[in-house]
Design a protein around this motif. Structure first.
Motif: not given
Length: 649
Positions: A385-401
């Motif tokens: 929940i918390a970390y994926p929420e942060g990832i979703a707000r980054m540029p290019f979230p699928p890569i970081w996810a």
């Protein structure tokens, strides 16, 4: 006819495979989702003091003891209790706990695998937990809240605050204060009209994605009605078990090759995520919150209890896995060096992972206008929940996810290899003629059985079952097993005998530090943790939902099962061997597995000589005052034995 004992047991291809397997086993999901949270909760950087002390006085000594124990006898956690048959129940208890933990641990891996696959198919778009308006979202789903900042005037603050409130509720409430709606102020609204606020109902898009779509927990009311099995999670759980099967089907020969990647690649991902994290706005706020010491916290008992528990559960003794992995070593392998290095790497990884996690949580706090402590959490809530929420707000979230969940997958798999191999090898060593001969079928049976048992964890309310199992199955029972293990080896078999074995194997005798921790300090600390955990017992819960008493009762059954196994088997062994002395005497077969390593008191010639002089019931274990100088130095009097045997013939 082939002797069952002669069926090949297997061995590591080289020392690196064993070392990486220990690293992979010790460094798991707890290093990512538990340590950083405990650190900030218990005084930030000040928490490292009790953490390192507990590593030195309980974690590392028990870790080294189990590696030395398993390597010396080359046996799994059941058969190895030839050293002290009375305590064979410890082996059964370890297998029991490993089985229960492996069932739910692979479900967490299945969650990570599902998110990984979703991230992969989202490469040309956005991750699905980044937005509201989806079929699984409620009316209270939010992605961004307009922040109320200090520089705003009262009218601007009030306007933003009213957007988060039920206007009808306000209009019905303010007459009680004799205040017209037009005269509302921000401070009055914030202080007196909290019951009209929607803020407590708001859920982030990532939370609703995990709860309402991945788990479908919104359709479940309590743990008594877990609902239907989730097809998508069942498939990912099956894939996870298939991967475990192919990795373990040939024992350490296959897992030893896989571990090169699964144990090392997560570190590359951690470094990459840290570099990305420290380029985000607000990262300093998160890291400062993580490391700035609060020395006053050390006056409380909680940091010391948490430090000891985290070290213990992170390194993973008492599951039988360390004994199993070490049993595939060469007799002269330097497990002393390995134990120290693995413990240091495990500790360092936990600290490093904290920087990775809190750099992103600082970014989250910056975006939402919250304090870091309000976005920090532990367990599944952090990684799904918390970390994926942060990832979703980054540029290019699928890569970081993709990178993040791939790392979780590998960390989980590396630990799972050790637990499942411990179960497989324990029973294989007990029934080598069948289970070693048909190793592949045996591994397949274990993996499929654990998959079927795990289906309760992939129902709509499966996360509730998983939480209950996590809170009870690997808690008090593991501490009790470790305490009994130390008691059996140090107080019954004997500290001197164990140190003699280590010296025969490694070429040096454990110094006073190891002897003191094994015999006194570690058992006392483990006992103190056990007592403190019971005194400070908190019922199992998921979020604000505390499970019913009957569910807590099932949890205590999971705690009591391994303890009962130790006690029941001890009674059986007392009856079987005819008394306490006989049940605590090492069996004739105890000792190094290879004949070339059975020297000193373990050589057949030495045992025959002692049986002639002292009686066969001692199995070659005699007081030093009855030994010649050569015997004390490990040199049997072969010539005298041979003459005596010739005379008898």
């Amino acid at each position: 006819m082939t002797n069952p004992e002669d069926v090949e047991r297997g061995a590591w291809g080289n020392q690196i495979q064993f070392f990486l397997s220990c690293v992979g086993y010790a460094v798991g999901l707890g290093n990512i989702w538990r340590f950083p949270y405990l650190c900030f909760r218990n005084g930030g950087g000040a928490f490292l003091i009790p953490y390192v002390l507990m590593l030195a006085f309980v974690g590392l000594p028990v870790f080294f003891l189990e590696l030395a124990f398993g390597q010396f006898a080359s046996l799994g956690p059941l058969s190895i209790w030839r050293v002290n048959p009375l305590f064979k129940g410890i082996g059964y208890a370890s297998v029991c706990v490993s089985t229960m933990v492996a069932i739910y641990y692979n479900v967490v891996i299945a969650y990570a695998l599902y998110y990984l696959l979703v991230s992969l198919v989202s490469f040309d778009s956005d991750v699905p937990w980044a937005s509201c308006g989806n079929p699984w979202n409620s009316d209270y789903c939010i992605t961004n809240l307009t922040l109320i900042e200090d520089g705003m005037n009262d009218t601007e603050k009030l306007s933003i605050q009213l957007e988060r409130m039920n206007v009808s509720c306000i209009q019905e409430t303010i007459p009680n204060y004799g205040l017209p709606y037009e005269n509302l102020t921000y401070e009055f609204t914030k202080k007196n009209l909290t019951d009209c606020s929607y803020e407590s109902l708001y859920k982030t898009s990532s939370e609703e994605y995990f709860t309402n779509f991945v788990l479908r927990l919104n359709d479940v009311h309590d743990i008594g009605g877990v609902g239907e099995i989730s097809p998508k999670l069942t498939v990912t759980l099956l894939i996870a078990w298939i991967f475990i099967f192919f990795s373990l089907m040939k024992g350490v020969k296959s897992s030893g090759k896989v571990i090169y990647f699964t144990a090392t690649f997560p570190y590359l991902v951690l470094v990459t995520l840290l570099i990305r994290g420290v380029t985000l706005e607000g990262y300093k706020k998160g890291i400062e919150f993580y490391i700035i010491p609060k020395w006053e916290e050390l006056a409380n008992p909680r940091p010391w209890i948490d430090a000891a528990s985290q070290i213990f559960y992170s390194l993973g003794p008492a599951f039988g896995s360390l004994i199993t992995m070490a049993s595939y070593n060469k007799f002269k392998n330097n497990c002393y060096r390995d134990a120290i290095l693995v413990a240091i790497i495990n500790c360092g990884t936990s600290i490093f992972a904290g920087f990775v996690i809190f750099s992103v949580l600082g970014f989250m706090a910056h975006l939402t206008g919250k304090e870091v402590k309000d976005v920090a959490t532990t367990g599944p809530g952090l990684v799904f929940i918390a970390y994926p929420e942060g990832i979703a707000r980054m540029p290019f979230p699928p890569i970081w996810a993709f990178l993040f969940f791939f790392m979780l997958l590998l960390l989980g798999m590396s630990s799972q290899f050790g637990m499942v191999e411990g179960v497989i090898s324990a029973l294989s060593d007990e029934f080598p003629g069948v289970l070693r001969k048909y190793k592949t079928y045996w591994v397949l049976f274990v993996c499929m059985a654990l998959f079927l048992l795990g289906l309760t964890n992939v129902t709509q309310g499966g996360i509730l079952v998983l939480t209950l199992m996590n809170d009870y199955s690997g808690s008090y029972g593991i501490l009790f097993i470790a305490f009994c293990e130390l008691a059996a080896l140090m107080w019954s078999y004997g500290l001197t005998n164990f140190c003699d074995d280590v010296e025969m194997m490694l070429g040096f005798r454990p110094n006073i530090f190891w002897r003191a921790t094994w015999a006194v300090i570690s058992p006392l600390i483990i006992l103190a943790i056990l007592v403190a955990s019971v005194v400070k017992f908190v019922p199992s819960a998921y979020g604000d939902y505390v499970f019913e008493d009957w569910a807590q009762g099932i949890g205590w059954v999971m705690v009591g099962l391994p303890i009962a196994l130790i006690l029941v088997v001890a009674v059986i062994q007392l009856i079987r061997y005819g008394g306490f002395k006989e049940a605590t005497t090492p069996l004739h077969s105890w000792g190094p597995a290879e004949e070339e390593n059975r020297t000193g008191r373990y050589s057949e010639a030495y045992k025959r000589a002692n049986e002639e002089y002292h009686g066969a019931e001692n199995n070659g274990y005699v007081p030093e005052d009855h030994m010649s100088m050569k015997e004390k130095n490990g040199i049997p009097q072969v010539e005298m034995t041979e003459i005596t045997m010739d005379d008898r013939l």
